[in-house]
Design a protein around this motif. Sequence first.
Motif, mmCIF file in Angstrom:
data_model
loop_
_atom_site.group_PDB
_atom_site.id
_atom_site.type_symbol
_atom_site.label_atom_id
_atom_site.label_comp_id
_atom_site.label_asym_id
_atom_site.label_seq_id
_atom_site.Cartn_x
_atom_site.Cartn_y
_atom_site.Cartn_z
ATOM 1 N N CYS A 70 0.835 -1.209 0.000
ATOM 2 C CA CYS A 70 0.000 0.000 0.000
ATOM 3 C C CYS A 70 0.872 1.264 0.000
ATOM 4 C CB CYS A 70 -0.909 -0.001 1.232
ATOM 5 S SG CYS A 70 -2.014 1.428 1.329
ATOM 6 N N VAL A 71 0.517 2.216 -0.873
ATOM 7 C CA VAL A 71 1.281 3.471 -0.922
ATOM 8 C C VAL A 71 0.373 4.681 -0.662
ATOM 9 C CG1 VAL A 71 3.122 2.621 -2.421
ATOM 10 C CG2 VAL A 71 1.014 3.482 -3.444
ATOM 11 N N SER A 72 -0.760 4.419 -0.014
ATOM 12 C CA SER A 72 -1.699 5.508 0.251
ATOM 13 C C SER A 72 -1.055 6.588 1.117
ATOM 14 C CB SER A 72 -2.918 4.949 0.978
ATOM 15 O OG SER A 72 -3.510 5.959 1.746
ATOM 16 N N GLY A 82 -3.353 -0.599 3.528
ATOM 17 C CA GLY A 82 -4.391 -1.491 3.018
ATOM 18 C C GLY A 82 -5.650 -0.717 2.670
ATOM 19 N N CYS A 83 -5.450 0.477 2.062
ATOM 20 C CA CYS A 83 -6.590 1.357 1.786
ATOM 21 C C CYS A 83 -7.538 0.746 0.757
ATOM 22 C CB CYS A 83 -6.090 2.714 1.294
ATOM 23 S SG CYS A 83 -5.293 2.634 -0.332
ATOM 24 N N GLY A 84 -6.985 -0.088 -0.142
ATOM 25 C CA GLY A 84 -7.840 -0.702 -1.161
ATOM 26 C C GLY A 84 -7.937 0.105 -2.442
ATOM 27 N N PHE A 85 -7.480 1.354 -2.419
ATOM 28 C CA PHE A 85 -7.653 2.236 -3.580
ATOM 29 C C PHE A 85 -6.360 2.614 -4.286
ATOM 30 C CE2 PHE A 85 -11.683 3.202 -1.445
ATOM 31 C CZ PHE A 85 -12.520 2.995 -2.533
ATOM 32 N N CYS A 86 -5.280 2.740 -3.512
ATOM 33 C CA CYS A 86 -4.047 3.261 -4.100
ATOM 34 C C CYS A 86 -3.533 2.299 -5.162
ATOM 35 C CB CYS A 86 -2.999 3.459 -3.010
ATOM 36 S SG CYS A 86 -2.314 1.907 -2.416
ATOM 37 N N CYS A 89 -2.273 -1.172 -3.573
ATOM 38 C CA CYS A 89 -3.374 -2.080 -3.202
ATOM 39 C C CYS A 89 -4.091 -2.607 -4.438
ATOM 40 C CB CYS A 89 -4.402 -1.344 -2.343
ATOM 41 S SG CYS A 89 -3.866 -1.034 -0.656
HETATM 42 ZN ZN LIG Z 1 -3.420 1.251 -0.501
#
Ligand SMILES: [Zn+2]
Length: 401
Positions: A70-72, A82-86, A89
Amino acid sequence: MTVWDDLVGQERVSEVLTAAARDADALVTAAAADQPPPESSKMTHAWLFTGPPGAGRNQTARAFAAALQCVSPDRALGGAPGCGFCDGCHTVLIGTHADITTVAAVGAEILVKDMRDTVRKSYTSPATGRWQIILVEDAERLNEKSANAVLKAVEEPAPRTVWLLCAPSLEDVLPTIRSRCRHLNLSTPSVAAVADMLVRREGVEPQVAEAAARATQGHVDRARRLATDPAARARRAAVLKLPLRLDEVGACLKAAQELVDAAAEDAKQLAEEMDGKETEELKAALGAVQGGRLPRGTAGVIKDLEDMQKRRRTRTQRDSLDVALTDLTGFYRDVLALQLGSRVAIANADAEDALERLARAGSAEATLRRIEAIASCRDALDRNVAPLLAVEAMTMALRAG
Ligand SMILES: [Zn+2]
């Protein structure tokens, strides 16, 4: 929405993994700033995920992998990775991240030649991501040689490499490998948790969701299939009608043939979808000229692909038969529950008439013998007995009376 949202009923596990991903993030951040690593860390280089089929071992490992990549920007503000969007992820979840290698058994075993490139890659630094991640989906299918190759790599990992191994239980993995892994066991998700997921994520009607969750007893993927795919429902309904049909030898043999044919049809469908395309792609990559002539020395590569496709076809047929055997086991378990006077645990409420007829027709001992016959069939298939022979022996043993 985060990477953990697709896990069903695994709150404890996702807490552990979130904490580890946070510490992993701190390690990467410290290294990037040329600072010493934080003193205590919950991150480790090898993880072993176990749990019953369908509980979501592979999804859990993949969610963790996403959190590690994750790189959010929210992480810097104290948000959990673990944002799910970046980009990190997202590419892990759709399977295109360059620093994740997934190993799944195509046949009964993971061969050492299937592992060679992966092991080599595990010794290298990540190309773009934060960690080099190797996810072995069916670690129980590593044979002696491939397991030894993995063991060496897990013993001496590169500083930024993480191994994620998945297997049904601890006993399925070499003791030398599992002693080097941090172990997390997934529990069987409850019927309510699975039904809730089907309603929320798949938009399934609550009643259908509840029935599918109950019928599949905590197997998340099967519940999803059953709730969303009419063909899967029809197949299951046909399997649950079998027990009442098994009266004479001829009927038993016919039922066995039907079960094996249906599984072979599944394998054929998958092969039609994938084999031709894979072969064409490989030929193009090898530089085949118009008319299909291949450059010298590439026949072996094509042969390897064909071997893999053949192994996959056998495996698909086995997996498909296994679904039918699981449904049958569930059916007889319900019969047993009725015979023992417990109505609470019935999984196949939609087959209640058949369940009651069989419960009245025989004894609990006879039902137990039938459940054992299904288990023996599964063992025989594991030992590569010809499917039709194994299934015929089972349907004969299931005969009523
Ligand atoms: Zn992420």
